[in-house]
Motif scaffolding. Structure first.
Motif, PDB file in Angstrom:
ATOM      1  N   HIS A  38       0.828  -1.197   0.000  1.00  8.04           N
ATOM      2  CA  HIS A  38       0.000   0.000   0.000  1.00  8.04           C
ATOM      3  C   HIS A  38       0.870   1.257   0.000  1.00  8.04           C
ATOM      4  CE1 HIS A  38      -3.446   2.525   0.695  1.00  8.04           C
ATOM      5  NE2 HIS A  38      -2.860   3.052   1.759  1.00  8.04           N
ATOM      6  N   GLY A  39       1.958   1.232   0.773  1.00 14.26           N
ATOM      7  CA  GLY A  39       2.870   2.372   0.797  1.00 14.26           C
ATOM      8  C   GLY A  39       3.592   2.560  -0.528  1.00 14.26           C
ATOM      9  N   GLN A  40       3.972   1.452  -1.188  1.00 12.88           N
ATOM     10  CA  GLN A  40       4.641   1.559  -2.479  1.00 12.88           C
ATOM     11  C   GLN A  40       3.699   2.130  -3.538  1.00 12.88           C
ATOM     12  OE1 GLN A  40       7.812   0.848  -3.477  1.00 12.88           O
ATOM     13  NE2 GLN A  40       8.456   0.398  -1.396  1.00 12.88           N
ATOM     14  N   SER A  41       2.450   1.679  -3.547  1.00 11.11           N
ATOM     15  CA  SER A  41       1.515   2.178  -4.551  1.00 11.11           C
ATOM     16  C   SER A  41       1.202   3.644  -4.312  1.00 11.11           C
ATOM     17  CB  SER A  41       0.228   1.343  -4.545  1.00 11.11           C
ATOM     18  OG  SER A  41      -0.456   1.520  -3.329  1.00 11.11           O
ATOM     19  N   LYS A  42       1.154   4.063  -3.060  1.00 11.90           N
ATOM     20  CA  LYS A  42       0.903   5.480  -2.764  1.00 11.90           C
ATOM     21  C   LYS A  42       2.085   6.326  -3.204  1.00 11.90           C
ATOM     22  CE  LYS A  42      -1.198   6.544   1.022  1.00 11.90           C
ATOM     23  NZ  LYS A  42      -1.506   6.799   2.446  1.00 11.90           N
ATOM     24  N   TYR A  44       4.182   5.706  -5.700  1.00  8.23           N
ATOM     25  CA  TYR A  44       4.227   5.830  -7.150  1.00  8.23           C
ATOM     26  C   TYR A  44       3.015   6.563  -7.697  1.00  8.23           C
ATOM     27  CZ  TYR A  44       8.288   2.867  -7.309  1.00  8.23           C
ATOM     28  OH  TYR A  44       9.543   2.372  -7.137  1.00  8.23           O
ATOM     29  N   LYS A  45       1.911   6.616  -6.948  1.00  4.30           N
ATOM     30  CA  LYS A  45       0.763   7.378  -7.400  1.00  4.30           C
ATOM     31  C   LYS A  45       1.039   8.872  -7.263  1.00  4.30           C
ATOM     32  CE  LYS A  45      -2.949   7.189  -4.942  1.00  4.30           C
ATOM     33  NZ  LYS A  45      -4.172   6.718  -4.292  1.00  4.30           N
ATOM     34  N   ASN A  46       1.754   9.255  -6.206  1.00 10.29           N
ATOM     35  CA  ASN A  46       2.097  10.658  -6.010  1.00 10.29           C
ATOM     36  C   ASN A  46       3.145  11.118  -7.012  1.00 10.29           C
ATOM     37  OD1 ASN A  46       0.335  10.835  -3.878  1.00 10.29           O
ATOM     38  ND2 ASN A  46       1.902  10.452  -2.323  1.00 10.29           N
ATOM     39  N   CYS A  47       3.956  10.213  -7.510  1.00 12.01           N
ATOM     40  CA  CYS A  47       4.995  10.552  -8.483  1.00 12.01           C
ATOM     41  C   CYS A  47       4.388  10.511  -9.870  1.00 12.01           C
ATOM     42  CB  CYS A  47       6.156   9.552  -8.363  1.00 12.01           C
ATOM     43  SG  CYS A  47       7.504   9.895  -9.494  1.00 12.01           S
ATOM     44  N   GLY A  48       4.334  11.661 -10.556  1.00  7.22           N
ATOM     45  CA  GLY A  48       3.714  11.712 -11.874  1.00  7.22           C
ATOM     46  C   GLY A  48       4.593  11.104 -12.934  1.00  7.22           C
ATOM     47  N   ALA A  49       4.061  11.047 -14.173  1.00  6.75           N
ATOM     48  CA  ALA A  49       4.803  10.421 -15.263  1.00  6.75           C
ATOM     49  C   ALA A  49       5.978  11.293 -15.706  1.00  6.75           C
ATOM     50  CB  ALA A  49       3.870  10.159 -16.433  1.00  6.75           C
ATOM     51  N   GLY A  50       5.856  12.602 -15.613  1.00  7.72           N
ATOM     52  CA  GLY A  50       6.912  13.490 -16.057  1.00  7.72           C
ATOM     53  C   GLY A  50       7.950  13.781 -15.008  1.00  7.72           C
TER      54      GLY A  50
END
Length: 79
Positions: A38-42, A44-50
């Protein structure tokens, strides 16, 4: 009839306590694994594609479009 009354109940046997201990350990490991995922997905969700990723392992890039590659086969060693 008397021997049945003097035996210990099953929840005081060593094998039952071992099963409970191992089941508890597996449950704790599953909870920790779920929290890490859950922490890993959060993260990478906060980190955008650019955006650039700040981890040192993932920020290493070469000139081949941003992917690291093993180039051991393409190098010719002169002995």
């Amino acid at each position: 009839i008397l021997s049945a009354q003097t035996e210990a109940p099953f929840y005081e046997e060593w094998w039952f306590l071992l099963v409970i201990a191992l089941s508890s350990l597996i449950l704790i490991l599953l909870v920790v694994f779920a929290l890490v995922l859950h922490g890993q997905s959060k993260k990478y969700k906060n980190c955008g594609a650019g955006k650039t990723i700040s981890n040192m392992e993932e920020s290493v890039t070469l000139d081949n479009g941003g992917f690291t590659a093993l180039e051991l086969n393409s190098r010719h060693l002169n002995i």
